[in-house]
Motif scaffolding. Sequence first.
Motif, PDB file in Angstrom:
ATOM      1  N   THR A 177      -6.229  -2.203   9.223  1.00  0.00           N
ATOM      2  CA  THR A 177      -6.297  -3.041   8.024  1.00  0.00           C
ATOM      3  C   THR A 177      -7.596  -3.848   7.933  1.00  0.00           C
ATOM      4  O   THR A 177      -7.875  -4.458   6.899  1.00  0.00           O
ATOM      5  CB  THR A 177      -5.102  -4.016   7.957  1.00  0.00           C
ATOM      6  OG1 THR A 177      -4.963  -4.674   9.217  1.00  0.00           O
ATOM      7  CG2 THR A 177      -3.821  -3.274   7.627  1.00  0.00           C
ATOM      8  N   ARG A 317      -0.737   0.281   1.639  1.00  0.00           N
ATOM      9  CA  ARG A 317       0.329   0.711   0.725  1.00  0.00           C
ATOM     10  C   ARG A 317       0.785  -0.421  -0.191  1.00  0.00           C
ATOM     11  O   ARG A 317       1.433  -0.182  -1.209  1.00  0.00           O
ATOM     12  CB  ARG A 317       1.515   1.259   1.519  1.00  0.00           C
ATOM     13  CG  ARG A 317       2.178   0.259   2.423  1.00  0.00           C
ATOM     14  CD  ARG A 317       3.327   0.870   3.228  1.00  0.00           C
ATOM     15  NE  ARG A 317       3.857  -0.091   4.194  1.00  0.00           N
ATOM     16  CZ  ARG A 317       3.356  -0.270   5.405  1.00  0.00           C
ATOM     17  NH1 ARG A 317       2.311   0.425   5.793  1.00  0.00           N
ATOM     18  NH2 ARG A 317       3.889  -1.163   6.229  1.00  0.00           N
ATOM     19  N   GLN A 318       0.465  -1.674   0.165  1.00  0.00           N
ATOM     20  CA  GLN A 318       0.831  -2.812  -0.681  1.00  0.00           C
ATOM     21  C   GLN A 318      -0.306  -3.242  -1.598  1.00  0.00           C
ATOM     22  O   GLN A 318      -0.143  -4.191  -2.384  1.00  0.00           O
ATOM     23  CB  GLN A 318       1.260  -3.988   0.202  1.00  0.00           C
ATOM     24  CG  GLN A 318       2.582  -3.778   0.915  1.00  0.00           C
ATOM     25  CD  GLN A 318       2.984  -4.984   1.756  1.00  0.00           C
ATOM     26  OE1 GLN A 318       2.321  -6.025   1.741  1.00  0.00           O
ATOM     27  NE2 GLN A 318       4.065  -4.834   2.511  1.00  0.00           N
ATOM     28  N   LYS A 320      -2.445  -0.726  -3.404  1.00  0.00           N
ATOM     29  CA  LYS A 320      -2.935   0.611  -3.744  1.00  0.00           C
ATOM     30  C   LYS A 320      -3.986   0.610  -4.843  1.00  0.00           C
ATOM     31  O   LYS A 320      -4.751   1.564  -4.962  1.00  0.00           O
ATOM     32  CB  LYS A 320      -1.755   1.511  -4.133  1.00  0.00           C
ATOM     33  CG  LYS A 320      -0.869   1.862  -2.945  1.00  0.00           C
ATOM     34  CD  LYS A 320       0.108   2.965  -3.277  1.00  0.00           C
ATOM     35  CE  LYS A 320       0.851   3.418  -2.028  1.00  0.00           C
ATOM     36  NZ  LYS A 320       1.766   4.550  -2.300  1.00  0.00           N
ATOM     37  N   ASP A 355      -0.435   7.874  -4.113  1.00  0.00           N
ATOM     38  CA  ASP A 355       0.980   8.095  -3.810  1.00  0.00           C
ATOM     39  C   ASP A 355       1.262   8.183  -2.319  1.00  0.00           C
ATOM     40  O   ASP A 355       2.413   8.175  -1.903  1.00  0.00           O
ATOM     41  CB  ASP A 355       1.468   9.389  -4.480  1.00  0.00           C
ATOM     42  CG  ASP A 355       1.823   9.173  -5.946  1.00  0.00           C
ATOM     43  OD1 ASP A 355       1.806   8.007  -6.381  1.00  0.00           O
ATOM     44  OD2 ASP A 355       2.104  10.159  -6.646  1.00  0.00           O
ATOM     45  N   TYR A 356       0.215   8.284  -1.510  1.00  0.00           N
ATOM     46  CA  TYR A 356       0.379   8.436  -0.064  1.00  0.00           C
ATOM     47  C   TYR A 356       0.626   7.074   0.579  1.00  0.00           C
ATOM     48  O   TYR A 356       0.151   6.044   0.101  1.00  0.00           O
ATOM     49  CB  TYR A 356      -0.876   9.098   0.517  1.00  0.00           C
ATOM     50  CG  TYR A 356      -0.819   9.404   1.994  1.00  0.00           C
ATOM     51  CD1 TYR A 356       0.161  10.230   2.517  1.00  0.00           C
ATOM     52  CD2 TYR A 356      -1.778   8.881   2.865  1.00  0.00           C
ATOM     53  CE1 TYR A 356       0.198  10.527   3.872  1.00  0.00           C
ATOM     54  CE2 TYR A 356      -1.765   9.176   4.212  1.00  0.00           C
ATOM     55  CZ  TYR A 356      -0.768   9.990   4.711  1.00  0.00           C
ATOM     56  OH  TYR A 356      -0.739  10.290   6.061  1.00  0.00           O
ATOM     57  N   ALA A 357       1.375   7.033   1.699  1.00  0.00           N
ATOM     58  CA  ALA A 357       1.776   5.764   2.326  1.00  0.00           C
ATOM     59  C   ALA A 357       0.689   5.151   3.221  1.00  0.00           C
ATOM     60  O   ALA A 357       0.736   3.968   3.525  1.00  0.00           O
ATOM     61  CB  ALA A 357       3.041   5.967   3.149  1.00  0.00           C
ATOM     62  N   TRP A 358      -0.289   5.932   3.678  1.00  0.00           N
ATOM     63  CA  TRP A 358      -1.395   5.463   4.518  1.00  0.00           C
ATOM     64  C   TRP A 358      -0.932   4.649   5.732  1.00  0.00           C
ATOM     65  O   TRP A 358      -1.231   3.460   5.845  1.00  0.00           O
ATOM     66  CB  TRP A 358      -2.396   4.643   3.693  1.00  0.00           C
ATOM     67  CG  TRP A 358      -3.024   5.434   2.596  1.00  0.00           C
ATOM     68  CD1 TRP A 358      -2.785   5.333   1.267  1.00  0.00           C
ATOM     69  CD2 TRP A 358      -3.979   6.511   2.741  1.00  0.00           C
ATOM     70  NE1 TRP A 358      -3.527   6.260   0.572  1.00  0.00           N
ATOM     71  CE2 TRP A 358      -4.268   6.989   1.455  1.00  0.00           C
ATOM     72  CE3 TRP A 358      -4.621   7.095   3.845  1.00  0.00           C
ATOM     73  CZ2 TRP A 358      -5.150   8.044   1.222  1.00  0.00           C
ATOM     74  CZ3 TRP A 358      -5.499   8.137   3.625  1.00  0.00           C
ATOM     75  CH2 TRP A 358      -5.757   8.607   2.330  1.00  0.00           C
ATOM     76  N   ASN A 361      -3.754   2.978   7.275  1.00  0.00           N
ATOM     77  CA  ASN A 361      -4.413   2.000   6.402  1.00  0.00           C
ATOM     78  C   ASN A 361      -5.852   2.379   6.056  1.00  0.00           C
ATOM     79  O   ASN A 361      -6.146   3.553   5.878  1.00  0.00           O
ATOM     80  CB  ASN A 361      -4.303   0.610   7.022  1.00  0.00           C
ATOM     81  CG  ASN A 361      -2.872   0.127   7.034  1.00  0.00           C
ATOM     82  OD1 ASN A 361      -2.298  -0.125   5.988  1.00  0.00           O
ATOM     83  ND2 ASN A 361      -2.274   0.033   8.211  1.00  0.00           N
ATOM     84  N   ASP A 393       2.430  15.781   3.015  1.00  0.00           N
ATOM     85  CA  ASP A 393       3.212  14.687   2.468  1.00  0.00           C
ATOM     86  C   ASP A 393       3.462  14.896   0.972  1.00  0.00           C
ATOM     87  O   ASP A 393       4.558  14.675   0.471  1.00  0.00           O
ATOM     88  CB  ASP A 393       2.478  13.360   2.702  1.00  0.00           C
ATOM     89  CG  ASP A 393       3.250  12.174   2.153  1.00  0.00           C
ATOM     90  OD1 ASP A 393       4.158  11.706   2.840  1.00  0.00           O
ATOM     91  OD2 ASP A 393       2.918  11.724   1.030  1.00  0.00           O
TER      92      ASP A 393
END
Length: 453
Positions: A177, A317-318, A320, A355-358, A361, A393
């Motif tokens: 992050t 993901r929070q 994007k 759309d990917y969750a990463w 990060n 994914d």
Amino acid sequence: MEKLSLENLIAVKGNLERVLDNLSEGIMAHDLDRRIFAFNREAERITGFSRSEVIGKDCHEIMGGPFCGENCSFCNDRDAFGIFPKKYYVNLSARNGDVIRLEMTVTPMTNENGEVVGVLGSFRDITEILRLQIKVGELFSFSNIIGSDSRMLQVFQQIRDVAAFDYPVHVFGETGTGKELVAAAIHNESNRKPAPFVPINCGALPEGLIESELFGHVKGSFSGAIKDKKGRFELADGGTIFLDEVAELSKYMQVKLLRFLQESTFERVGGEKTLKVNVRIISATNKDLKQEVASGNFREDLYYRLNVVPVVLPPLRQRKTDIPLLVQHFLRQASERYGSPVKKISDQTISLMMDYAWPGNVRELQNAVQYSIVKCGGHIIRPEHLPMELKKDMDLRLSKSTQGLKLDLKLVKEALARSGGNKSKAAKAMGVGRATLYRFMESNPEVMDQENT
């Protein structure tokens, strides 16, 4: 009264000072020995130093470090000091101790032979502008950190707020992050910037070496100690030490660190002399320190010493909406490094990335962009150029979406027809993400054929 010529007017020192004093920007000029010979009224107002205090003095001595920050051309290669950036930004410690943000332009001053004889710097205080940009969300990067999401703007403001104080800061965030970037930003925004920023990964060093790395050792204190060695705390004197993955420290080292936080003193390994240094501590971890305390793995008293000012970094993901900004940043970085044109990225590819969750990060996103640059043979990065884990994914998401919603050719064609071919509207009407619709269309060329007719 005889009228003075323009040449005579300029030659009169008092008139020159009046010209400079009526400029809206701060002006500072010095010779090749960094001795200041011009300092106008706006420069006095911005910095808090009077003209009489600075004239004839070394600018480094007056300002407590390079006035131009890391861009000072007199600190490194003196042979290249005639090469200056046109404009850059620098933090400066004002006379009252405040750290102010300057927009600065530096120009070499030459004589009639074209030889550089001094430096002219013009600057303006943009501290309040920066604060307002953060407040209203008009900032896209800050101190090498990219982001415009509201959560990141809050982080930027926290960095600005905490930089003015020497209290310990603890940065919490998942792997990748950018915890070290935040720690470096706090250092760079503070009045400690001229001094070193010293990072150390507490989880990357063997238990037998961590004490020596942090506090140093004396010759002969253990096998291999062939000479005295300074530790990271001594190297960071006057600056900031960044303890990454601090939760990995052993109980023994936690006690050592606690003592330093209480007294600012330590001894080198094998040494008897007590040393004292002035450093700021910034720590970081991807673990929940409160939980580590509850589990008995981390000392509670050390936790409260480190966690005076907590800074929490949101996972990618929070936030994007920052993905397109970050992607463009990494693409520009690659272009500058390899001297190639900046590659473009298709809307479909950006949608898949959004759309990917990463789980990794920003670091994972950077790796994905670099992989795609290598994989892409043309000028546009498309979905097929993405790393395999992203495509897997997306395939899984598409499979689940089509199973649950019974996405079929007829449904897609009708949605596209109703939306006039607008894929975003069509996806929203069907209750699926844009990436899901794009993947379905790629798997069903007849939909693409209909769209192109």
